[in-house]
Scaffold this active site. Structure first.
Site, PDB file in Angstrom:
ATOM      1  N   PRO A  92     -10.610 -26.444  39.088  1.00  0.00           N
ATOM      2  CA  PRO A  92      -9.443 -26.369  39.972  1.00  0.00           C
ATOM      3  C   PRO A  92      -8.228 -25.776  39.259  1.00  0.00           C
ATOM      4  O   PRO A  92      -7.301 -25.282  39.874  1.00  0.00           O
ATOM      5  CB  PRO A  92      -9.172 -27.820  40.370  1.00  0.00           C
ATOM      6  N   GLU A 119     -15.214 -35.432  34.980  1.00  0.00           N
ATOM      7  CA  GLU A 119     -13.842 -34.919  34.798  1.00  0.00           C
ATOM      8  C   GLU A 119     -13.851 -33.547  34.125  1.00  0.00           C
ATOM      9  O   GLU A 119     -12.798 -33.016  33.797  1.00  0.00           O
ATOM     10  CB  GLU A 119     -13.040 -35.901  33.934  1.00  0.00           C
ATOM     11  N   ARG A 161     -22.894  -9.212  46.743  1.00  0.00           N
ATOM     12  CA  ARG A 161     -22.806  -8.261  47.857  1.00  0.00           C
ATOM     13  C   ARG A 161     -22.131  -6.951  47.433  1.00  0.00           C
ATOM     14  O   ARG A 161     -22.224  -5.947  48.149  1.00  0.00           O
ATOM     15  CB  ARG A 161     -22.086  -8.862  49.052  1.00  0.00           C
ATOM     16  N   ASP A 176     -13.697  -4.214  53.474  1.00  0.00           N
ATOM     17  CA  ASP A 176     -13.519  -5.668  53.370  1.00  0.00           C
ATOM     18  C   ASP A 176     -12.043  -6.034  53.441  1.00  0.00           C
ATOM     19  O   ASP A 176     -11.183  -5.295  52.944  1.00  0.00           O
ATOM     20  CB  ASP A 176     -14.017  -6.139  51.990  1.00  0.00           C
TER      21      ASP A 176
END
Ligand SMILES: Nc1cc(-c2ccc3cc[nH]c3c2)n[nH]1
Length: 250
Positions: A92, A119, A161, A176
């Protein structure tokens, strides 16, 4: 491209056997190896975690299983001539994963993913391998998951992709959202297909007009409208001069 994933939940990576990534593997465009971290534990409980130095909640993933696993993966990859590795650590607290980073990673020959649980991984593991290869600590969004495996699925699909020949002729990543170009970073507008009328809802007339310039302008305007509504921050990144040029082309 070679991808290695080291995880305590190898079954979480089963989706890499299906759809776009699965087909790319079957065609030999992608070599994906998933490794169970517990294969590098030697105690009765296959322990991969321990209490954090300095106290605090939760557990930290231990150094030795990761070090032994990564050394094995690296030896295998070098032996098979996979090129220079890049380590991807989902977290994160990492650099935001963007289309730009997906393009950058799609040009690398070998990615090694280390999705953590608990953690996180003892920092010394990352520091050790950062002396041997580029390391990208990557966040797939501002929310907290219970582990990094979902991020590996997201990053792998976004990168795969982009590999030459992986997207079929019927698909393209040229336009895109977030791809570089005059419409850079505009969100996709609405799309429609048959039937021409569905539950009293018709197709926008312009899309049936056959006038390619008008259709392109309508799609651009719809993309602008949607981006302004949902992602005004992306509007600043667009080059207004490019729009004038595109208008003249339409
Ligand atoms: N973008 C994002 C990554 C994560 C993540 C990544 C690894 C671990 C390990 C334990 N919790 C984790 C959470 N959450 N959100």
């Amino acid at each position: 491209m070679r991808l290695d994933v080291v995880t305590i939940f190898p079954e979480y990576l089963e989706p890499l056997n299906v759809s776009l990534v699965g087909k790319a593997r079957a065609r030999g465009q992608l070599n994906v190896q998933v490794h169970d971290l517990r294969g590098w534990t030697y105690d009765r409980h296959n322990t991969v975690d321990d209490t954090p130095y300095g106290g605090g909640p939760g557990m930290v993933m231990k150094t030795d299983p990761w070090g032994d696993a990564l050394d094995t993966v690296l030896a295998e990859g070098y032996e098979s001539g996979s090129g220079a590795p890049t380590l991807i650590v989902p977290t994160p607290s990492g650099r935001p994963f963007t289309q730009e980073l997906a393009v950058e990673l799609s040009e690398r020959p070998w990615l090694i993913f280390t999705p953590a649980r608990y953690e996180g991984i003892d920092r010394r593991v990352i520091d050790e391998y950062a002396t041997r290869m580029p390391v990208h600590e990557v966040s797939i969004g501002d929310y907290v998951l219970a582990g990094g495996e979902a991020a590996v699925l997201v990053i792998t699909e976004a990168v795969a992709r982009l590999l030459p020949g992986v997207l079929g002729n019927a698909e393209s990543h040229r336009d895109d959202s977030f791809a570089p170009g005059a419409m850079a970073s505009l969100l996709e507008g609405p799309v429609y297909t048959k039937p021409p009328e569905w539950r009293g809802r018709d197709i926008p007339d312009v899309l049936l007009s056959g006038h390619h310039g008008k259709i392109a302008r309508w799609r651009r305007d719809e993309a602008l409208r949607r981006t302004t509504a949902n992602r005004p921050d992306l509007i600043e990144r667009c080059d207004p001069k490019a729009f004038d040029k595109k208008d003249r082309e339409m």
